[in-house]
Design a protein around this motif. Sequence first.
Motif, mmCIF file in Angstrom:
data_model
loop_
_atom_site.group_PDB
_atom_site.id
_atom_site.type_symbol
_atom_site.label_atom_id
_atom_site.label_comp_id
_atom_site.label_asym_id
_atom_site.label_seq_id
_atom_site.Cartn_x
_atom_site.Cartn_y
_atom_site.Cartn_z
ATOM 1 N N MET A 1 1.286 -6.773 -42.163
ATOM 2 C CA MET A 1 2.081 -5.630 -42.612
ATOM 3 C C MET A 1 1.288 -4.683 -43.501
ATOM 4 N N SER A 2 0.396 -5.270 -44.286
ATOM 5 C CA SER A 2 -0.337 -4.438 -45.234
ATOM 6 C C SER A 2 -1.303 -3.500 -44.525
ATOM 7 N N PHE A 3 -1.543 -3.760 -43.239
ATOM 8 C CA PHE A 3 -2.425 -2.872 -42.478
ATOM 9 C C PHE A 3 -1.644 -1.908 -41.594
ATOM 10 N N LYS A 4 -0.337 -1.852 -41.838
ATOM 11 C CA LYS A 4 0.488 -0.980 -40.999
ATOM 12 C C LYS A 4 1.165 0.096 -41.835
ATOM 13 N N GLU A 5 1.496 1.154 -41.146
ATOM 14 C CA GLU A 5 2.212 2.228 -41.822
ATOM 15 C C GLU A 5 3.700 1.932 -41.693
ATOM 16 N N LEU A 6 4.160 1.059 -42.569
ATOM 17 C CA LEU A 6 5.478 0.482 -42.372
ATOM 18 C C LEU A 6 6.506 1.130 -43.299
ATOM 19 N N THR A 7 7.260 2.069 -42.762
ATOM 20 C CA THR A 7 8.301 2.716 -43.556
ATOM 21 C C THR A 7 9.660 2.302 -43.015
ATOM 22 N N GLN A 8 10.730 2.869 -43.543
ATOM 23 C CA GLN A 8 12.054 2.398 -43.146
ATOM 24 C C GLN A 8 12.340 2.624 -41.672
ATOM 25 N N PHE A 9 11.597 3.543 -41.044
ATOM 26 C CA PHE A 9 11.852 3.826 -39.630
ATOM 27 C C PHE A 9 11.447 2.669 -38.730
ATOM 28 N N TYR A 10 10.574 1.807 -39.249
ATOM 29 C CA TYR A 10 10.047 0.753 -38.386
ATOM 30 C C TYR A 10 10.562 -0.632 -38.751
ATOM 31 N N ILE A 11 11.551 -0.694 -39.631
ATOM 32 C CA ILE A 11 12.032 -2.003 -40.060
ATOM 33 C C ILE A 11 12.576 -2.803 -38.885
ATOM 34 N N ARG A 12 13.267 -2.142 -37.992
ATOM 35 C CA ARG A 12 13.864 -2.830 -36.844
ATOM 36 C C ARG A 12 12.810 -3.377 -35.900
ATOM 37 N N ASP A 13 11.688 -2.732 -35.840
ATOM 38 C CA ASP A 13 10.644 -3.174 -34.926
ATOM 39 C C ASP A 13 9.295 -2.924 -35.570
ATOM 40 N N TRP A 14 8.982 -3.813 -36.500
ATOM 41 C CA TRP A 14 7.798 -3.512 -37.308
ATOM 42 C C TRP A 14 6.501 -3.634 -36.518
ATOM 43 N N GLY A 15 6.577 -4.338 -35.373
ATOM 44 C CA GLY A 15 5.392 -4.425 -34.535
ATOM 45 C C GLY A 15 4.966 -3.061 -34.022
ATOM 46 N N ALA A 16 5.934 -2.146 -33.912
ATOM 47 C CA ALA A 16 5.643 -0.827 -33.364
ATOM 48 C C ALA A 16 5.114 0.155 -34.412
ATOM 49 N N ALA A 17 5.111 -0.266 -35.658
ATOM 50 C CA ALA A 17 4.634 0.635 -36.708
ATOM 51 C C ALA A 17 3.163 0.977 -36.466
ATOM 52 N N PRO A 18 2.801 2.217 -36.736
ATOM 53 C CA PRO A 18 1.412 2.622 -36.478
ATOM 54 C C PRO A 18 0.419 1.822 -37.318
ATOM 55 N N TRP A 19 -0.723 1.571 -36.749
ATOM 56 C CA TRP A 19 -1.796 0.871 -37.435
ATOM 57 C C TRP A 19 -2.348 1.784 -38.525
ATOM 58 N N ALA A 20 -2.508 1.261 -39.706
ATOM 59 C CA ALA A 20 -2.951 2.123 -40.795
ATOM 60 C C ALA A 20 -4.322 1.731 -41.328
ATOM 61 N N ALA A 21 -4.926 0.708 -40.700
ATOM 62 C CA ALA A 21 -6.207 0.193 -41.190
ATOM 63 C C ALA A 21 -6.113 -0.051 -42.691
ATOM 64 N N PHE A 22 -7.028 0.500 -43.459
ATOM 65 C CA PHE A 22 -7.044 0.197 -44.889
ATOM 66 C C PHE A 22 -6.314 1.244 -45.725
ATOM 67 N N ASP A 23 -5.558 2.129 -45.046
ATOM 68 C CA ASP A 23 -4.908 3.221 -45.781
ATOM 69 C C ASP A 23 -4.060 2.723 -46.953
ATOM 70 N N ASN A 24 -3.248 1.682 -46.692
ATOM 71 C CA ASN A 24 -2.380 1.184 -47.761
ATOM 72 C C ASN A 24 -3.196 0.720 -48.958
ATOM 73 N N TYR A 25 -4.350 0.126 -48.649
ATOM 74 C CA TYR A 25 -5.195 -0.366 -49.735
ATOM 75 C C TYR A 25 -5.857 0.783 -50.482
ATOM 76 N N THR A 26 -6.368 1.754 -49.730
ATOM 77 C CA THR A 26 -7.050 2.867 -50.410
ATOM 78 C C THR A 26 -6.062 3.665 -51.244
ATOM 79 N N VAL A 27 -4.826 3.801 -50.736
ATOM 80 C CA VAL A 27 -3.812 4.502 -51.531
ATOM 81 C C VAL A 27 -3.494 3.715 -52.797
ATOM 82 N N SER A 28 -3.389 2.386 -52.633
ATOM 83 C CA SER A 28 -3.019 1.551 -53.783
ATOM 84 C C SER A 28 -4.074 1.566 -54.879
#
Lengths: 329, 286
Positions: A60-87
């Motif tokens: 999950m930490s490598f995905k762009e997981l917002t409320q739109f993808y809760i129902r199908d989190w597998g479909a969330a776009p791949w975010a690579a290290f974005d979440n980490y670099t933002v954090s």
Amino acid sequence: MTVTAQPAVGKEAPPGAPAPTPRRRTGRVRRNVLPYLLLLPALLLELLVHLVPMVIGIVMSFKELTQFYIRDWGAAPWAAFDNYTVSVDFDAPIGKALLHSFFVTCAFTVLSVGLCWLLGTTAAVYMQENFRGRGFLRAVFLVPYALPVYAAVITWAFMFQRDNGLVNHVLHDQLGLTDSPSFWLIGDNSFVALLVVSVWKGWPFAFLIVMAGLQNIPRELYEAASIDGAGMLQQLRRITLPSLRPVNQVLVLVLFLWTFNDFNTPYVLFGRAAPEAADLISIHIYQSSFVTWNFGAGSAMSVLLLLFLLVVTGVYLVLTSRGRRAADA
Amino acid sequence: MTAPRSPMAAPRSFVWSRRIFLTLLTGFVLLPVYVMLSSSLKPLEDVSGEFRWIPSGLTIRPYIDIWSTVPLAKYFVNSLIVAGAATVLSVAIAIFAAYGVSRYRFRGKRLFTVTVLSTQMFPGILFLLPLFLIYVNIGDATGIALFGSRLGLILTYLTFSLPFSIWMLIGYFESVPRDLDEAAMVDGCGPLGALFRVVVPAAVPGIVAVAVYAFMTAWGEVLFASVMTNDTTRTLAVGLQGYATQNDVYWNQVMAASLVVSVPVVAGFLLLQRYLVAGLTAGAVK
């Protein structure tokens, strides 16, 4: 991140330890299979509640997981290290807030653990010898430990109310220490309020553990020291504290982990959003995930937190075991 | 300080500093208990105004109103079911696992114990997000409602109660002499017979301690309960927030309810204190 788990595509859980099946079904189970069978239910559940969620959390930490993808989190776009670099971008708002929360948590943890240890050890040492009312006091001291967190912390929240709380009544109305009633649950004072509640709730555990540790110190040591003319303070410094060392090493680690990860106390005291001065990391992650619905960033922060805890614990264990070995030598 | 000191007799100054310290500490510990008790017996005007040490009038009204202001009884039952089931489940499973670990050598034993130990140090928030998503997805895929259900909450509670129970029971079972169950096996018991006829009975205090502790922890859990429950499955941890309305907080009722939900666990804890303390400290002191 050095170990990047290749995320499993699809919803299949990664296979865990292969379940051992006895080859021959001859009534008698082979002796070496038995321990695995005994462990099997525990293994399955550990897999379900720990291992799979952890793997998913890392994915999950490598995905762009917002409320739109809760129902199908597998479909969330791949975010690579974005979440980490933002954090960890400490110039931008999210990273800045995380860093602030991290420092608040560190300061809070050090103070809380230190005070819990000090109160617990002092009380335990004072109660080492028997005196009248000792058993009663011991039971009283365990009350904060036994009370459900939310009931106890809600009571503290009431005591810290600005207009109808006990704290302001004593400090302002009765003692006249402040010019006007203070806010305790918002603003800078909230750090103090949180610390007081945390110490109140945490010190009895230190007390318990140190009490148990004291029982293992042979009385002859004190008698011998006493004959040699050592006073109480010297006995404390030369016998009690050194003997408590192994106990303290475990105690401090456990207190550190509990305090650092504590969610219940700030959540009940402040609600979903803690004031800035008392913004502990677990609340911060909760807020990022369930209030602003950014699960990807929340997961990345969780993973970072986990790495930090692993490193600190590892270093601590190495240092203390080295210290212990040096002391034994 | 004229008498020669024996190791038994503490000097006067020590006795006095002990009195002062222990008195202050007792005050600090009992202050919230006093506030809880006294405020729960006050009329609403009293708790809404300036704090008073002595209530202006005593009333048991809050203890009657707590049950209707929020569905406290329902929350109580929910907490009881969830904490009870999580306790029974984790202790039962832990008994087998701990027996395996304490009595047998096998490959992966160290890995297992280290994993169990280390999952205890992980923050709950780490498991909360993925479990939340897993439950939502399972619900969508199969129609089994884990999210918001008691079953789902029970499973999340295993994240802390299971490793803890396994860890403590390993310690207990190791303190039961091996000769006992080996003798039972010589007498014709199977390994499971030895476990249930010899080891478990010998470790009853330990098992009780673990169960009480697991129950207490589940009873006081806030994080999972606040995310994983809905109107019908809400536990006390979340339900107690219901006494705050937009305009007012019924502090007397909050305090009465807090007291009511605390009594069972505090009583249980104080009754079983000796076992619990022995159990909790066994691991740390060893």
